[in-house]
Design a protein around this motif. Structure first.
Motif, PDB file in Angstrom:
ATOM      1  N   ASP A  29       0.827  -1.222   0.000  1.00  0.00           N
ATOM      2  CA  ASP A  29       0.000   0.000   0.000  1.00  0.00           C
ATOM      3  C   ASP A  29       0.857   1.267   0.000  1.00  0.00           C
ATOM      4  O   ASP A  29       0.585   2.201  -0.735  1.00  0.00           O
ATOM      5  N   VAL A  30       1.888   1.302   0.860  1.00  0.00           N
ATOM      6  CA  VAL A  30       2.688   2.536   0.928  1.00  0.00           C
ATOM      7  C   VAL A  30       3.562   2.711  -0.301  1.00  0.00           C
ATOM      8  O   VAL A  30       3.957   3.824  -0.624  1.00  0.00           O
ATOM      9  N   LEU A  31       3.840   1.598  -0.987  1.00  0.00           N
ATOM     10  CA  LEU A  31       4.718   1.694  -2.158  1.00  0.00           C
ATOM     11  C   LEU A  31       3.937   1.935  -3.454  1.00  0.00           C
ATOM     12  O   LEU A  31       4.503   2.362  -4.449  1.00  0.00           O
ATOM     13  N   ARG A  32       2.627   1.675  -3.412  1.00  0.00           N
ATOM     14  CA  ARG A  32       1.813   1.823  -4.621  1.00  0.00           C
ATOM     15  C   ARG A  32       1.868   3.253  -5.177  1.00  0.00           C
ATOM     16  O   ARG A  32       2.044   3.435  -6.383  1.00  0.00           O
ATOM     17  N   PRO A  33       1.766   4.286  -4.312  1.00  0.00           N
ATOM     18  CA  PRO A  33       1.847   5.656  -4.843  1.00  0.00           C
ATOM     19  C   PRO A  33       3.182   5.969  -5.528  1.00  0.00           C
ATOM     20  O   PRO A  33       3.275   6.905  -6.310  1.00  0.00           O
ATOM     21  N   LEU A  34       4.214   5.185  -5.222  1.00  0.00           N
ATOM     22  CA  LEU A  34       5.503   5.389  -5.907  1.00  0.00           C
ATOM     23  C   LEU A  34       5.564   4.659  -7.243  1.00  0.00           C
ATOM     24  O   LEU A  34       6.597   4.626  -7.899  1.00  0.00           O
ATOM     25  N   GLY A  35       4.460   4.025  -7.618  1.00  0.00           N
ATOM     26  CA  GLY A  35       4.420   3.350  -8.920  1.00  0.00           C
ATOM     27  C   GLY A  35       4.757   1.877  -8.861  1.00  0.00           C
ATOM     28  O   GLY A  35       4.923   1.228  -9.891  1.00  0.00           O
ATOM     29  N   GLY A 112      12.770  -2.412  10.124  1.00  0.00           N
ATOM     30  CA  GLY A 112      12.077  -3.134  11.197  1.00  0.00           C
ATOM     31  C   GLY A 112      10.576  -2.917  11.159  1.00  0.00           C
ATOM     32  O   GLY A 112      10.087  -1.991  10.502  1.00  0.00           O
ATOM     33  N   PRO A 113       9.826  -3.763  11.859  1.00  0.00           N
ATOM     34  CA  PRO A 113       8.352  -3.727  11.790  1.00  0.00           C
ATOM     35  C   PRO A 113       7.737  -2.388  12.199  1.00  0.00           C
ATOM     36  O   PRO A 113       6.597  -2.108  11.839  1.00  0.00           O
ATOM     37  N   GLN A 114       8.472  -1.583  12.953  1.00  0.00           N
ATOM     38  CA  GLN A 114       7.875  -0.312  13.377  1.00  0.00           C
ATOM     39  C   GLN A 114       8.052   0.794  12.344  1.00  0.00           C
ATOM     40  O   GLN A 114       7.609   1.915  12.551  1.00  0.00           O
ATOM     41  N   ALA A 115       8.744   0.528  11.260  1.00  0.00           N
ATOM     42  CA  ALA A 115       9.170   1.630  10.388  1.00  0.00           C
ATOM     43  C   ALA A 115       8.717   1.490   8.936  1.00  0.00           C
ATOM     44  O   ALA A 115       9.285   2.104   8.052  1.00  0.00           O
ATOM     45  N   TYR A 116       7.643   0.702   8.693  1.00  0.00           N
ATOM     46  CA  TYR A 116       7.258   0.478   7.296  1.00  0.00           C
ATOM     47  C   TYR A 116       6.810   1.736   6.578  1.00  0.00           C
ATOM     48  O   TYR A 116       6.950   1.846   5.366  1.00  0.00           O
ATOM     49  N   HIS A 117       6.269   2.664   7.340  1.00  0.00           N
ATOM     50  CA  HIS A 117       5.827   3.902   6.683  1.00  0.00           C
ATOM     51  C   HIS A 117       7.020   4.683   6.142  1.00  0.00           C
ATOM     52  O   HIS A 117       6.848   5.562   5.314  1.00  0.00           O
ATOM     53  N   GLN A 118       8.237   4.355   6.628  1.00  0.00           N
ATOM     54  CA  GLN A 118       9.423   5.046   6.119  1.00  0.00           C
ATOM     55  C   GLN A 118       9.967   4.403   4.841  1.00  0.00           C
ATOM     56  O   GLN A 118      10.940   4.870   4.275  1.00  0.00           O
ATOM     57  N   ILE A 123      13.712   3.830   0.391  1.00  0.00           N
ATOM     58  CA  ILE A 123      13.996   3.353  -0.959  1.00  0.00           C
ATOM     59  C   ILE A 123      14.515   4.497  -1.825  1.00  0.00           C
ATOM     60  O   ILE A 123      15.481   4.347  -2.566  1.00  0.00           O
ATOM     61  N   ALA A 124      13.906   5.660  -1.663  1.00  0.00           N
ATOM     62  CA  ALA A 124      14.384   6.825  -2.409  1.00  0.00           C
ATOM     63  C   ALA A 124      15.846   7.100  -2.064  1.00  0.00           C
ATOM     64  O   ALA A 124      16.674   7.366  -2.943  1.00  0.00           O
ATOM     65  N   ARG A 125      16.162   6.999  -0.787  1.00  0.00           N
ATOM     66  CA  ARG A 125      17.543   7.248  -0.362  1.00  0.00           C
ATOM     67  C   ARG A 125      18.488   6.180  -0.909  1.00  0.00           C
ATOM     68  O   ARG A 125      19.602   6.472  -1.332  1.00  0.00           O
ATOM     69  N   ASP A 145      -0.293   5.671  12.099  1.00  0.00           N
ATOM     70  CA  ASP A 145      -0.720   7.006  11.722  1.00  0.00           C
ATOM     71  C   ASP A 145      -0.205   7.368  10.342  1.00  0.00           C
ATOM     72  O   ASP A 145      -0.851   8.078   9.593  1.00  0.00           O
ATOM     73  N   ALA A 146       1.012   6.909  10.072  1.00  0.00           N
ATOM     74  CA  ALA A 146       1.655   7.337   8.839  1.00  0.00           C
ATOM     75  C   ALA A 146       1.262   6.475   7.643  1.00  0.00           C
ATOM     76  O   ALA A 146       1.559   6.814   6.523  1.00  0.00           O
ATOM     77  N   LEU A 147       0.613   5.372   7.877  1.00  0.00           N
ATOM     78  CA  LEU A 147       0.227   4.508   6.762  1.00  0.00           C
ATOM     79  C   LEU A 147      -1.104   4.968   6.182  1.00  0.00           C
ATOM     80  O   LEU A 147      -1.956   5.451   6.906  1.00  0.00           O
ATOM     81  N   PRO A 148      -1.279   4.809   4.868  1.00  0.00           N
ATOM     82  CA  PRO A 148      -2.537   5.282   4.287  1.00  0.00           C
ATOM     83  C   PRO A 148      -3.719   4.473   4.811  1.00  0.00           C
ATOM     84  O   PRO A 148      -3.638   3.259   4.929  1.00  0.00           O
TER      85      PRO A 148
END
Ligand code: 5AD
Ligand code: SF4
Length: 447
Positions: A29-35, A112-118, A123-125, A145-148
């Protein structure tokens, strides 16, 4: 999960528990907006994510051997002028951190499991940086909170994480170290997400948490959350997993008798039937208190089916302890279960205990326990044959003209029937049973 015509291809391999299945969906889900669109072929993927599990030792080793294969794919792709980013996520990432990159330099990032929204940022970095690899900062900030909220839904059932982490510290288990302390998602957030799911056609939600019945994201705990979710139009079935016997409180037991949407199936691991072993495991229940708890739950909801987890060969387990486990299984009667050989996890108290059990002994015990559990599962499946029960139709079946669904007791049911019934709960006459599934036929009026 496979998406059509993506700009970039994402391959996610998921190991371990349902929490990881859910997390993999959220990463997509979080990666979909990146194509990124999901592919099930790693060979040509632009991004490969291994979402790992650390709970038993073999799982960790499997990850390293899989990484070896993926490294070869990365090299083949590079030879053709392409690139492949490799990410390791999940509990192995949490536990091993930078060590993964040392052992397998082809890995670009560890999260890690707490940081998927990052993930998008990481990946950009990783793409920008040449040569320098990154790892995530494992700080437990507010992942959800940070996940869509707007989840990509692929079926009529969905997982919904409501709780994470564990403070129970069973002496064999790495989860309290890899997933951290117990944390509950606020009920309002859960309800909002469930509404989105319902609007997209989801009929059944499975609430996930390492200790889901310790949920305290609202005053009334999981019982109250279930009651709130049951009111949402379209959410007709609610399940939850995994529970700890000590958090199975009166309110939740009562809810099983009062909320029809709460399905009559409960995964309530006991691990062992020997009090001596349960104590060494730090389980905080005895065999008898567990059996009494089951009786109470059955009094509230007589048709409830039980499922459990068992460990054989915990340090110090004697034949008599193992016999006690078999006796408990006979007394409770399980509809399904998972059984494991004890796996020595470095850093856990049990790994340093005397009396580690020989592999051969574990193998024999596991075989005997499995034989009993399988017999019970088959008997349970047979016990519903001849009845007409509501089945949630989830998907097309394996053969043309077939559809597949689940009974209230989570049994897969294969039926001859039309595709248009997917998403409906229909009465099905249950005609036959095998160890793993049922066959049924539609009751005429619904066809
Ligand atoms: N060895 C074997 N099984 C384990 N489990 C957790 N840790 C271990 C271990 N070290 C099992 C427990 C738990 C399930 C998710 O995995 O039975 O309930
Ligand atoms: Fe591990 Fe025990 Fe926590 Fe379950 S309750 S996650 S087995 S420590």
């Amino acid at each position: 999960m496979t998406d059509t015509a993506p700009a970039k291809r994402l391959y996610i391999k998921t190991y371990g528990c349902q929490m990881n299945v859910y997390d993999s969906e959220r990463m997509a889900d979080v990666l979909r907006p990146l194509g990124y669109g999901v592919t099930d072929d790693p060979e040509w993927a632009d991004l490969v994510v291994l979402n790992t599990c650390h709970i038993r030792e073999k799982a960790t080793e499997k990850v390293y051997s899989e990484l070896g294969q993926i490294k070869l794919m990365k090299s083949r792709k590079a030879a053709g002028g392409g690139t492949m980013t490799i990410a390791v996520a999940g509990c192995v990432a949490q536990a091993e951190g930078e060590e993964i990159m040392r052992r397998q330099p082809a890995v670009d990032l560890v999260v890690g499991p707490q940081a998927y929204h990052q993930l998008p940022e990481l990946i950009a970095r990783a793409h920008r940086s040449t040569g320098e690899r990154l790892s995530a900062d494992f700080a437990a900030d507010d992942k959800f909170d940070a996940l869509p909220r707007d989840r990509h839904v692929t079926g009529v059932t969905a997982f919904l994480t409501v709780q994470e982490g564990c403070d129970k510290f069973c002496t064999f288990c790495v989860v309290p170290y890899t997933r951290g302390g117990e944390w509950s998602r606020p009920a309002d957030d859960v309800v909002a997400e469930a509404r989105v799911l319902a609007a997209k056609g989801v009929r059944e939600v499975t609430l996930l948490g390492q200790n889901v019945n310790a949920y305290d994201g609202c005053e009334g705990g999981l019982a109250d959350l279930a009651r709130q979710l049951a009111k949402i139009d379209g959410i007709d079935r609610i399940r939850y997993t995994t529970s700890h016997p000590r958090d199975m409180d009166e309110a939740l037991i009562a809810a099983h008798g009062e909320v029809p949407e709460l399905m009559p199936f409960l995964h309530l691991p006991v691990q062992s039937g020997s009090d001596r072993i349960l104590k060494a495991m730090n389980r905080a229940h005895t065999a008898e208190s567990y059996v009494r708890l089951i009786e109470k739950i059955r009094a509230a909801r007589p048709d409830i089916a039980l499922s459990g987890d068992f460990i054989v060969g915990f340090p110090g387990e004697r034949d008599s302890d193992f016999e006690a486990t078999l006796n408990l299984v006979r007394e409770v009667g399980y509809a399904s279960a998972f059984s494991f050989k004890y796996s020595r996890r470095p850093g856990t108290p049990a790994s340093a205990m005397p009396g580690q059990v020989a592999t051969q002994v574990m193998d024999e015990r596991l075989q005997r326990l499995n034989a009993l559990l399988q017999e019970q599962q088959e008997a349970f499946n047979r016990s519903v044959v001849g009845r007409t029960e509501p089945v949630l139709i989830e998907k097309l079946g394996r053969n043309p003209g077939q559809i597949g669904g689940r009974s209230p007791w989570l049994q897969p049911v294969h039926i001859e029937g039309p595709e248009r019934l997917i998403g409906q709960i229909v009465p099905v006459r249950l005609d036959g049973a095998t160890r793993n599934s049922l066959s049924g036929s539609l009751v005429l009026e619904t066809v």
